[in-house]
Write a protein that holds these residues in place. Sequence first.
Motif, PDB file in Angstrom:
ATOM      1  N   GLY A 131       7.698 -64.999 -27.924  1.00 44.82           N
ATOM      2  CA  GLY A 131       7.614 -65.860 -26.722  1.00 44.82           C
ATOM      3  C   GLY A 131       6.993 -67.243 -26.644  1.00 44.82           C
ATOM      4  O   GLY A 131       6.131 -67.216 -27.868  1.00 44.82           O
ATOM      5  N   VAL A 132       7.055 -67.912 -25.833  1.00 41.56           N
ATOM      6  CA  VAL A 132       6.321 -68.937 -25.774  1.00 41.56           C
ATOM      7  C   VAL A 132       5.386 -69.418 -24.544  1.00 41.56           C
ATOM      8  O   VAL A 132       4.648 -70.309 -24.390  1.00 41.56           O
ATOM      9  CB  VAL A 132       7.276 -70.312 -25.847  1.00 41.56           C
ATOM     10  N   LEU A 133       5.280 -68.432 -23.568  1.00 44.07           N
ATOM     11  CA  LEU A 133       4.237 -68.415 -22.429  1.00 44.07           C
ATOM     12  C   LEU A 133       3.168 -67.336 -22.620  1.00 44.07           C
ATOM     13  O   LEU A 133       3.488 -66.267 -23.469  1.00 44.07           O
ATOM     14  CB  LEU A 133       5.034 -68.341 -21.407  1.00 44.07           C
ATOM     15  N   ARG A 134       2.467 -67.290 -21.821  1.00 47.69           N
ATOM     16  CA  ARG A 134       1.275 -66.288 -21.942  1.00 47.69           C
ATOM     17  C   ARG A 134       1.770 -64.951 -21.388  1.00 47.69           C
ATOM     18  O   ARG A 134       2.696 -64.954 -20.255  1.00 47.69           O
ATOM     19  CB  ARG A 134       0.190 -66.740 -20.927  1.00 47.69           C
ATOM     20  N   LYS A 135       1.102 -63.938 -21.923  1.00 47.30           N
ATOM     21  CA  LYS A 135       1.499 -62.582 -21.202  1.00 47.30           C
ATOM     22  C   LYS A 135       0.446 -61.993 -20.497  1.00 47.30           C
ATOM     23  O   LYS A 135       0.674 -60.967 -20.052  1.00 47.30           O
ATOM     24  CB  LYS A 135       1.378 -61.675 -22.713  1.00 47.30           C
ATOM     25  N   GLN A 136      -0.680 -62.751 -20.275  1.00 46.79           N
ATOM     26  CA  GLN A 136      -1.888 -62.374 -19.420  1.00 46.79           C
ATOM     27  C   GLN A 136      -1.043 -62.381 -17.923  1.00 46.79           C
ATOM     28  O   GLN A 136      -1.622 -61.493 -17.165  1.00 46.79           O
ATOM     29  CB  GLN A 136      -2.893 -63.084 -19.581  1.00 46.79           C
ATOM     30  N   SER A 137      -0.400 -63.284 -17.756  1.00 43.77           N
ATOM     31  CA  SER A 137       0.253 -63.178 -16.228  1.00 43.77           C
ATOM     32  C   SER A 137       1.583 -62.342 -16.128  1.00 43.77           C
ATOM     33  O   SER A 137       2.263 -62.802 -16.870  1.00 43.77           O
ATOM     34  CB  SER A 137       0.452 -64.693 -15.827  1.00 43.77           C
ATOM     35  N   GLY A 138       1.497 -61.417 -15.517  1.00 43.33           N
ATOM     36  CA  GLY A 138       2.802 -60.626 -15.293  1.00 43.33           C
ATOM     37  C   GLY A 138       4.186 -61.348 -14.825  1.00 43.33           C
ATOM     38  O   GLY A 138       5.202 -61.318 -15.702  1.00 43.33           O
ATOM     39  N   ILE A 139       3.937 -62.448 -13.783  1.00 38.64           N
ATOM     40  CA  ILE A 139       4.928 -62.996 -13.536  1.00 38.64           C
ATOM     41  C   ILE A 139       5.300 -64.245 -14.654  1.00 38.64           C
ATOM     42  O   ILE A 139       6.503 -64.402 -14.940  1.00 38.64           O
ATOM     43  CB  ILE A 139       4.710 -64.006 -12.169  1.00 38.64           C
ATOM     44  N   ILE A 140       4.382 -64.817 -15.159  1.00 38.18           N
ATOM     45  CA  ILE A 140       4.893 -65.802 -16.342  1.00 38.18           C
ATOM     46  C   ILE A 140       5.422 -65.120 -17.696  1.00 38.18           C
ATOM     47  O   ILE A 140       6.263 -65.403 -18.145  1.00 38.18           O
ATOM     48  CB  ILE A 140       3.570 -66.381 -16.847  1.00 38.18           C
ATOM     49  N   HIS A 141       4.904 -63.857 -18.086  1.00 37.57           N
ATOM     50  CA  HIS A 141       5.396 -63.050 -19.019  1.00 37.57           C
ATOM     51  C   HIS A 141       6.757 -62.558 -18.698  1.00 37.57           C
ATOM     52  O   HIS A 141       7.873 -62.627 -19.517  1.00 37.57           O
ATOM     53  CB  HIS A 141       4.662 -61.972 -19.240  1.00 37.57           C
ATOM     54  N   LEU A 142       7.056 -62.520 -17.417  1.00 42.18           N
ATOM     55  CA  LEU A 142       8.372 -61.882 -16.889  1.00 42.18           C
ATOM     56  C   LEU A 142       9.544 -62.908 -17.088  1.00 42.18           C
ATOM     57  O   LEU A 142      10.587 -62.842 -17.735  1.00 42.18           O
ATOM     58  CB  LEU A 142       8.408 -61.347 -15.688  1.00 42.18           C
ATOM     59  N   PHE A 143       9.098 -64.208 -16.639  1.00 43.56           N
ATOM     60  CA  PHE A 143       9.972 -65.380 -16.924  1.00 43.56           C
ATOM     61  C   PHE A 143      10.143 -65.753 -18.107  1.00 43.56           C
ATOM     62  O   PHE A 143      11.343 -65.979 -18.908  1.00 43.56           O
ATOM     63  CB  PHE A 143       9.227 -66.628 -16.186  1.00 43.56           C
ATOM     64  N   ASP A 144       9.050 -65.684 -19.218  1.00 45.98           N
ATOM     65  CA  ASP A 144       9.274 -65.718 -20.767  1.00 45.98           C
ATOM     66  C   ASP A 144      10.442 -64.751 -21.215  1.00 45.98           C
ATOM     67  O   ASP A 144      11.107 -65.349 -22.098  1.00 45.98           O
ATOM     68  CB  ASP A 144       7.932 -65.439 -21.227  1.00 45.98           C
ATOM     69  N   VAL A 145      10.309 -63.654 -20.789  1.00 46.69           N
ATOM     70  CA  VAL A 145      11.466 -62.430 -21.223  1.00 46.69           C
ATOM     71  C   VAL A 145      12.690 -62.855 -20.782  1.00 46.69           C
ATOM     72  O   VAL A 145      13.597 -62.754 -21.488  1.00 46.69           O
ATOM     73  CB  VAL A 145      10.863 -61.123 -20.994  1.00 46.69           C
TER      74      VAL A 145
END
Length: 474
Positions: free
Chosen positions: A193-207
């Motif tokens: 991934g290229v975005l942080r995993k700490q935030s659920g929404i940000i990580h979901l967008f990254d996936v």
Amino acid sequence: MASITISPELPPNDVILLRNLADDIQRCQQNTGPPNSNGSAKPPGGIAKRNSSASGQEAANGRYISPPRDEGDLSRMKALNDPASQDYEPTVFSSVDLPDLERRLHPVIYRHILLPYIKWAQGIARHPRYVTREHTDVIMVTHLIFYFTTSFPSAIWLYYHFTYLHGIIHFAMQFYYLGTYTLMMHQHIHGGGVLRKQSGIIHLFDVVFPYITDPLMGHTWNTYYYHHVKHHHVEGNGPDDLSSTLRYQRDDFWHFLHYVGRFYVLIWLDLPLYFLRKDRPTFGLKTFFWEISNYITIFVLFKLNSRPTFFVFVLPLMLMRAGLMVGNWGQHALVDPDEPDSDYRSSITLIDVPSNRYCFNDGYHTSHHLNPRRHWREHPVHFLANKGAYSAEHALVFHGIDYLEITVRILLKHYDYLAGRLVPIGDRQIAMTMAERAEMLRGCTRRFSEAEIAEKFRGAAAAAPAVQTNGKAK
């Protein structure tokens, strides 16, 4: 040394590295002593045998190395990547460096728009492993914003109100994006991934975002990951690598067409079958599922509305499939005939503008193969820190040329031109004449026989078919 031109557009670390190598060349040429034993293991025209006792810079460059200079250059390069240093520069855009933005932008825009944006993007971009306080991947956020404010809405509008002019402009825009996007996804698939995993929404967008943007850029769902990470880096251009160049005469145009054509037409089947042969059926089934489901989706969209589908999905797919193999040919066309299993000798390093500035240091292909998870900003640092190993292994380094031109020049047999683009490292390469360098490069494009492959790779199974030329297997 006079043949090396250091462009002011090069990324800062490339400038430091290229000047360092140019200084090595000058120092070596000014030294009239005989080449050391590491540089004379083989006569001109071929790559020297590896000297197993040579290690580090002293072994390869003992006569002209300047430890204070190398240590100073390495410190400067590390400082550019270290958030704790006053010289640290986060990468925000691929086309311009942060100090240049400070000079070019109005102070109000720089202080009240750009700097707040950088701080915000640092909060959602993924932290590379070697950074503990800040990070350097603001550029990934920047490009995601570009794609979701241009490519995505443009594609939707084409389906809503199609015009041929818009379709052509849209494809031209995608053509401009393809290289940078592909190498951004290269970081995504290697780094998780290229975005942080700490935030659920940000990580979901990254996936999720690759399932939207990959088809827009000519990639089929997840195939890049399975082919590149789970297959190419496992095989490393060896005999079982479906994208291996070993069985091809790399300056033969018909062999090149066979190479590109097979991937173009059969990768949807070849890759799942590869995983089945390797007793990895889950990967095989997943690869087949994602490939076929992507094709079915494009087919259904084409039946529903052919014109926008052609410009939005079909043209990028056709271009990307060819581009991936043309690039891979350039990356692995020059293979040492004696030690093709060495990462140093089966891939090359480019110190140039397009591959490094716009595509996340993609020119450092040897460094990437040595450590596929190395962060992209660390490649030049790794090269300088291990310059002695690169020299001892007689690695090939070029400047001012990208993989596409490498491919074209090899197919045209322009070895004299390529010799002029070579950055010689180590006594032996530096001592060569241009004609000897050209002949060395020519020897690195020779096709390997099956007997040689079995010998060099210790009898590894041969998964790829023999190359067909004029109807006969060779």
